[in-house]
Scaffold this motif. Structure first.
Motif, PDB file in Angstrom:
ATOM      1  N   UNK A  49       0.827  -1.207   0.000  1.00  0.00           N
ATOM      2  CA  UNK A  49       0.000   0.000   0.000  1.00  0.00           C
ATOM      3  C   UNK A  49       0.865   1.263   0.000  1.00  0.00           C
ATOM      4  N   UNK A  50       2.044   1.219   0.622  1.00  0.00           N
ATOM      5  CA  UNK A  50       2.908   2.394   0.721  1.00  0.00           C
ATOM      6  C   UNK A  50       3.717   2.659  -0.538  1.00  0.00           C
TER       7      UNK A  50
ATOM      8  N   UNK B 278      -3.211   5.454   1.371  1.00  0.00           N
ATOM      9  CA  UNK B 278      -1.816   5.372   0.923  1.00  0.00           C
ATOM     10  C   UNK B 278      -0.957   6.440   1.588  1.00  0.00           C
ATOM     11  N   UNK B 279      -1.420   7.683   1.556  1.00  0.00           N
ATOM     12  CA  UNK B 279      -0.624   8.775   2.120  1.00  0.00           C
ATOM     13  C   UNK B 279      -0.388   8.580   3.616  1.00  0.00           C
ATOM     14  N   UNK B 280      -1.359   8.013   4.294  1.00  0.00           N
ATOM     15  CA  UNK B 280      -1.220   7.832   5.749  1.00  0.00           C
ATOM     16  C   UNK B 280      -0.113   6.847   6.102  1.00  0.00           C
ATOM     17  N   UNK B 281       0.169   5.893   5.211  1.00  0.00           N
ATOM     18  CA  UNK B 281       1.216   4.906   5.523  1.00  0.00           C
ATOM     19  C   UNK B 281       2.521   5.180   4.786  1.00  0.00           C
TER      20      UNK B 281
ATOM     21  N   UNK C  82       8.169  11.270   2.212  1.00  0.00           N
ATOM     22  CA  UNK C  82       7.791   9.963   1.672  1.00  0.00           C
ATOM     23  C   UNK C  82       8.860   8.972   2.097  1.00  0.00           C
ATOM     24  N   UNK C  83       8.486   7.756   2.415  1.00  0.00           N
ATOM     25  CA  UNK C  83       9.331   6.849   3.187  1.00  0.00           C
ATOM     26  C   UNK C  83      10.670   6.525   2.546  1.00  0.00           C
ATOM     27  N   UNK C  84      10.801   6.674   1.225  1.00  0.00           N
ATOM     28  CA  UNK C  84      12.043   6.291   0.563  1.00  0.00           C
ATOM     29  C   UNK C  84      13.154   7.337   0.720  1.00  0.00           C
TER      30      UNK C  84
END
Length: 596
Positions: free
Chosen positions: A170-171, A213-216, A224-226
């Protein structure tokens, strides 16, 4: 006579294959709207001609994407007949070619239909859908012929999203674009039918929709996680595109907070002259990327106004020159409500603790310290790198990344060797995560203990009155070769002095002066050698500098000052107790202590 324009009749491949195997540079695009692969092969800036199946497939991606964007431009500018004609042509082509998932995609890819990757399909579909939305604002005449295409694009986005989320992703940044494609296609179809759009539950609010999506995918610090500038902007742009015709007041408050934080990230890392450092994977300099930044800035300004976004847009427009198609200027009125309040300007030091970046800006120097998580498949082996920029000059930038299909250069630009980091025994760092030790309004300290077995490195970066201080301390369990690296993106002069620190001068629109010293008594060899500069052209050599000592502990100390700043630095000295003294022309001195 104007060049003839045609839509290519073949499916596309993977755009990252559009790279010269010899030189690592992206190949010349030629006329993407001509619909014909360049005669004699795609040109490299160094004279090569490249023609193989992968390169042809990559060119087809670029051509189809250029056409989809061009259709948006036509629709906004009132060239309705041509836009509708080409949409109908694409409807027929998609029905003919995209009946099943692409069989030539690589095994790791989420397979698309018109292209190797479903992500590429989604990006194309977003432009197609928004073309129809724009046309339908004037009239739905002749749009019925495009409905099968729009319905197919929505189903394809949903199918791909189901596969992706079924795998627990999802992320993924793919999810953002699949949702944006679902919104654009379904909203376009509703507009063409003259109906109200009812897709919010599926594409925005649902279990796998954009908001979920944005929440995770986005951390509490806004990244953004990357931890990649490119993929951060990539996800934010998808989200903004998906929110067309949405009143900001109707977006959940926590999602608005996420979008505000993502915007703040970009406005904080951007230099006053609009340079966005290419942190982790992502192009260093690329015209299609400049078009993306223009679009993102135009949309984000309508949600979270910021002068820094104007600077980013100005820089992108300068990079494009005559290649600017002006689409971003057509995007006014994107949301169905007024902008939210302006975001506060960042202070001289901002720390993003989860992504692991610190941004310091003062006296003409814009610095970034990288200490965070590796970043998954888009991460680099670059812990404790220190990047240095002027307002418009990349003195020591993150070098970015080449198109991914070039395995050798991709590995080089992800390497420790390519970054202004530290190395031990000339080896690569392990993929690892650093730790923030502390920060205040003018100083940040971070460490990494897992880059090399038995080695701890601590980097402290502090703001002086008119300069920047950098203290890098490396401690090993036994004697090792310990190296601090300079990796300029501009011309660099280095001068050894009979006594005192090594001096460097960094050139560009602005000039930077550097003073470099180390723990007294340590035998440090400063060695210069040519090496590839930033990733837009690996053949463009820059002067790399390595400061190396054989020791179990050493501090490398540097002071940087923009030529425009003052009072000027006159002396830099590090004593045996780890105390750095900086002297200025006005007679004042300041002291900075290394990490014990």
């Amino acid at each position: 006579m104007a060049a003839l324009r045609h839509i290519a009749r073949e499916r596309g491949g993977w755009w990252h294959a559009y790279v010269c195997p010899a030189h690592g540079v992206e190949l010349d695009h030629g006329d993407l709207l001509a619909g014909v692969f360049p005669a004699g092969g795609a040109r490299c800036a160094y004279g090569c001609r490249v023609d193989d199946e992968a390169v042809r497939g990559a060119w087809l991606v670029l051509s189809h994407q250029a056409w989809a964007r061009h259709l948006r431009v036509l629709a906004h500018r009132g060239e309705r007949a041509q836009a509708v004609e080409r949409l109908v042509e694409y409807a027929g082509l998609y029905a003919e070619l995209a009946t099943e998932r692409h069989g030539e995609a690589q095994t790791w890819m989420l397979r698309g239909r018109l292209f190797h990757q479903a992500l590429t399909d989604a990006i194309w579909a977003v432009n197609i859908g928004h073309t129809v939305i724009t046309l339908a604002e004037e009239s739905t005449e002749h749009l019925a012929a495009v409905l099968p295409l729009l319905d197919d694009l929505e189903r394809a986005a949903l199918d791909a999203r189901d596969v992706l989320t079924g795998q627990g992703h999802l992320a993924s940044n793919y999810t953002a674009w699949l949702n944006a494609a679902g919104v654009a296609a379904s909203r376009g179809a509703a507009a063409a039918r003259g109906q109200e759009w009812d897709g919010a539950k599926q594409w925005l609010e649902g279990e796998h929709g954009l908001y979920a999506h944005l929440r995770v995918a986005v951390a509490d610090d806004g990244w953004e996680w990357e931890g990649s500038t490119y993929y951060h902007g990539f996800v934010l742009r998808a989200a903004l595109l998906a929110l067309r015709c949405t009143d900001p007041a109707a977006v959940p408050s926590d999602v608005l907070d996420v979008l505000a934080g993502m915007t703040d990230v970009l406005t904080t890392i951007a230099t006053p002259g609009g340079i966005l450092p290419a942190l982790h994977d992502g192009p260093y300099l690329r015209r299609p990327l400049a078009l993306e930044w223009l679009e993102l800035a135009a949309l984000a300004q309508q949600l979270f106004p910021s002068p820094a976004l104007d600077a980013v847009a100005g820089r992108a427009r300068d990079e494009l020159g005559a290649h600017d198609d002006g689409l971003d200027r057509e995007l006014g009125g994107w949301f169905a409500g007024p902008p939210l309040p302006k975001r506060p300007a960042p202070g001289p030091l901002t720390v993003f603790p989860t992504a692991g970046y610190a941004v310091l800006h003062h006296a003409g120097v814009h610095a970034l310290l990288d200490f965070g998580p590796h970043g998954g498949s888009h991460g680099h082996r670059d812990k404790l790198s220190l990047y240095l920029y002027g307002d418009t000059t990349p003195w020591q930038p993150d070098p970015g990344q080449v198109p991914y299909a070039h395995a050798e250069f991709r590995d080089l630009y992800a390497s420790t060797e390519a970054h202004p980091a530290f190395r031990v025994d000339y080896a690569e760092q392990a993929e690892c995560t650093g730790k923030l030790l502390g920060s205040d309004g003018s100083c940040v300290t971070a460490e990494v203990t897992t880059a090399y077995e038995g080695v701890r490195a601590v980097r402290q970066v502090a703001l002086g009155d008119s300069y920047l201080v950098d203290l890098l301390t490396v401690t090993a369990e036994d004697e090792r070769q310990l190296t601090a690296q300079l990796r300029p993106g501009v011309a660099l002069d280095i001068q050894l002095q009979a006594a005192g620190p090594v001096r460097t001068t960094w050139y560009g629109d602005e000039t930077l002066h550097g003073w470099h010293t180390h723990t007294p008594g340590a035998a440090v060899r400063p060695v210069t050698r040519p090496g590839p500069g930033p990733a837009d052209d690996p053949q463009c050599m820059r002067t790399r500098v390595d400061f190396t000592a054989k020791s179990d502990r050493i501090t490398f100390a540097s002071v940087y000052q923009a030529a425009s700043a003052g009072p000027a630095v006159t002396g830099v000295q590090l004593d045996g107790d780890g105390l750095l003294t900086v002297a200025l022309t006005d007679g004042s001195t300041a002291r900075f202590r290394t990490e014990d």
